[in-house]
Design an enzyme around this catalytic site. Sequence first.
Site, short mmCIF file in Angstrom:
data_model
loop_
_atom_site.label_atom_id
_atom_site.label_comp_id
_atom_site.label_asym_id
_atom_site.label_seq_id
_atom_site.Cartn_x
_atom_site.Cartn_y
_atom_site.Cartn_z
N ARG A 51 42.76 38.69 45.33
CA ARG A 51 41.99 39.85 44.85
C ARG A 51 43.01 40.85 44.31
O ARG A 51 44.22 40.69 44.46
CB ARG A 51 41.06 40.43 45.92
CG ARG A 51 41.46 40.40 47.34
CD ARG A 51 42.63 41.25 47.69
NE ARG A 51 42.49 42.60 47.21
CZ ARG A 51 43.49 43.42 46.98
NH1 ARG A 51 44.74 43.04 47.20
NH2 ARG A 51 43.29 44.65 46.53
N GLY A 52 42.46 41.92 43.69
CA GLY A 52 43.33 42.85 42.97
C GLY A 52 43.30 42.44 41.50
O GLY A 52 43.48 41.25 41.19
N ALA A 53 43.06 43.42 40.63
CA ALA A 53 42.78 43.11 39.22
C ALA A 53 43.83 42.21 38.55
O ALA A 53 43.48 41.16 38.00
CB ALA A 53 42.57 44.41 38.45
N ARG A 94 34.01 37.35 39.04
CA ARG A 94 33.88 38.77 39.43
C ARG A 94 33.77 39.60 38.14
O ARG A 94 34.52 39.37 37.19
CB ARG A 94 35.11 39.24 40.26
CG ARG A 94 35.21 38.53 41.62
CD ARG A 94 36.22 39.20 42.52
NE ARG A 94 35.73 40.46 43.04
CZ ARG A 94 36.49 41.34 43.72
NH1 ARG A 94 37.78 41.08 43.90
NH2 ARG A 94 35.98 42.44 44.19
N GLN A 199 40.90 46.23 52.83
CA GLN A 199 42.14 45.89 52.11
C GLN A 199 43.28 46.83 52.52
O GLN A 199 44.45 46.44 52.49
CB GLN A 199 41.94 45.98 50.60
CG GLN A 199 41.05 44.91 50.00
CD GLN A 199 39.62 45.37 49.89
OE1 GLN A 199 39.15 46.21 50.65
NE2 GLN A 199 38.89 44.81 48.94
N ASP A 240 40.69 48.91 38.31
CA ASP A 240 40.13 47.62 37.90
C ASP A 240 39.71 47.62 36.44
O ASP A 240 39.67 46.57 35.80
CB ASP A 240 38.94 47.25 38.79
CG ASP A 240 39.45 46.83 40.15
OD1 ASP A 240 39.72 47.72 40.98
OD2 ASP A 240 39.62 45.62 40.37
N ASN A 250 37.67 51.75 40.26
CA ASN A 250 38.58 51.23 41.29
C ASN A 250 37.77 51.04 42.57
O ASN A 250 36.57 51.38 42.64
CB ASN A 250 39.77 52.17 41.50
CG ASN A 250 40.84 51.53 42.37
OD1 ASN A 250 41.27 50.40 42.11
ND2 ASN A 250 41.28 52.22 43.40
N LYS A 251 38.40 50.55 43.59
CA LYS A 251 37.74 50.23 44.86
C LYS A 251 36.84 51.36 45.34
O LYS A 251 37.21 52.53 45.25
CB LYS A 251 38.82 49.91 45.90
CG LYS A 251 38.34 49.55 47.29
CD LYS A 251 37.28 48.48 47.32
CE LYS A 251 37.69 47.19 46.64
NZ LYS A 251 36.54 46.27 46.42
O1 MRU Z 1 37.86 44.04 45.54
P1 MRU Z 1 39.35 44.07 45.30
O2 MRU Z 1 40.15 43.98 46.56
O3 MRU Z 1 39.76 43.05 44.27
O4 MRU Z 1 39.62 45.50 44.67
C1 MRU Z 1 40.94 45.81 44.32
C2 MRU Z 1 41.12 47.19 43.83
O5 MRU Z 1 40.20 47.97 43.69
C3 MRU Z 1 42.53 47.55 43.42
O6 MRU Z 1 42.77 48.90 43.63
C4 MRU Z 1 42.73 47.23 41.93
O7 MRU Z 1 42.28 45.94 41.62
C5 MRU Z 1 44.15 47.38 41.52
S1 MRU Z 1 45.20 46.06 42.14
C6 MRU Z 1 46.73 46.35 41.48
#
Ligand code: MRU
Length: 348
Positions: A51-53, A94, A199, A240, A250-251
Amino acid sequence: MTTLAPLPYSVQWADTHITLLNQQALPSITEFIELHSVDDVYDSILTLKVRGAPAIGLTAAFGVALGAKQETTSELGEFKKNVTRHIEKLASSRPTAVNLFWALKRMENTLQAAQSISTAKEALVSEAKAIFAEDEEMCRKIGEHGLSLFTRGDSILTHCNAGGIATARYGTALAPFHLAKERDFPLKVYACETRPVLQGARLTAWELMQAGVDVTLISDNMAAHTIHQKRINGIIVGADRIAANGDTANKIGTLGLAILAKHFGIPFYVAAPSSTFDLSIESGTSIPIEERNEAEITFIQGVRIAPENVKTFNPAFDVTPNHLITSIITENGIITPDFIKNIPHFVN
Ligand code: MRU
């Protein structure tokens, strides 16, 4: 040059498969799993093993390369049709992080340009490796730019995990902390736990502790009190998807922190590579927000914490409007308002 010795690469190409740090098992188990098919890659993105963009994008790119390598047809048209199907499948994993679509578009362009199956297979592997290498380099530069905004001894709050394990290396919002550690530049990091799937507690706390960074974990509802009591100097988060006007998805929980930053008069920074910008959309209202399974709210680590059949709402992201953002830190430099005017000078 920073080495980040204690941190493993979370995604690695291994020719016959992809090796992945299983982020769902952290922090209690540090395990690497092998992905042997496009279905494995799709499942690992869907279930947040990766996970993470940026990490989602580069894993999907390797997934396309893997799927292409496994194709047995000798007819170029059929090969391209099959690989396109893999791309479409991965694109449906996603919806919010635009890095996924950015990386898949690059893979699709590479596929369409190929004149033979063997050159396509090679080119797709090379392109996925290039996406990975570029991400590592972009994140290192984001770290440099980000660190220039901090003063020795600052206390900085972050949310979710925008770290080395969410990218090829270094991370985005966490990159300045890794560089600071390497350079003996003292910083204190406060990490929000990041409900519903933690996370911050599971990943950011683990990652920063592995690197020896001074990190303190708080639950999400402690943010306002902590900013006040611990004299937090600034907030930094990843992204994201960033629209052409700077609005940032973002999250979930990021928007609340941006509002708090304004209330307390501290800077609110977004750190993201150019692959996270979506200049095709004018504002954050067009960003699709993923809604995830209710079990993420009603259970914690397999234990039910809410009544059966309770109604739930589980958006995975929120959108912070541009007027709450002090600056956006990219590999090409630090973008300040007016974002509509300034973003095109840094990202194209
Ligand atoms: O649902 P996730 O864990 O994929 O969400 C991740 C985030 O919101 C991060 O802040 C974002 O992807 C940046 S990762 C460098």
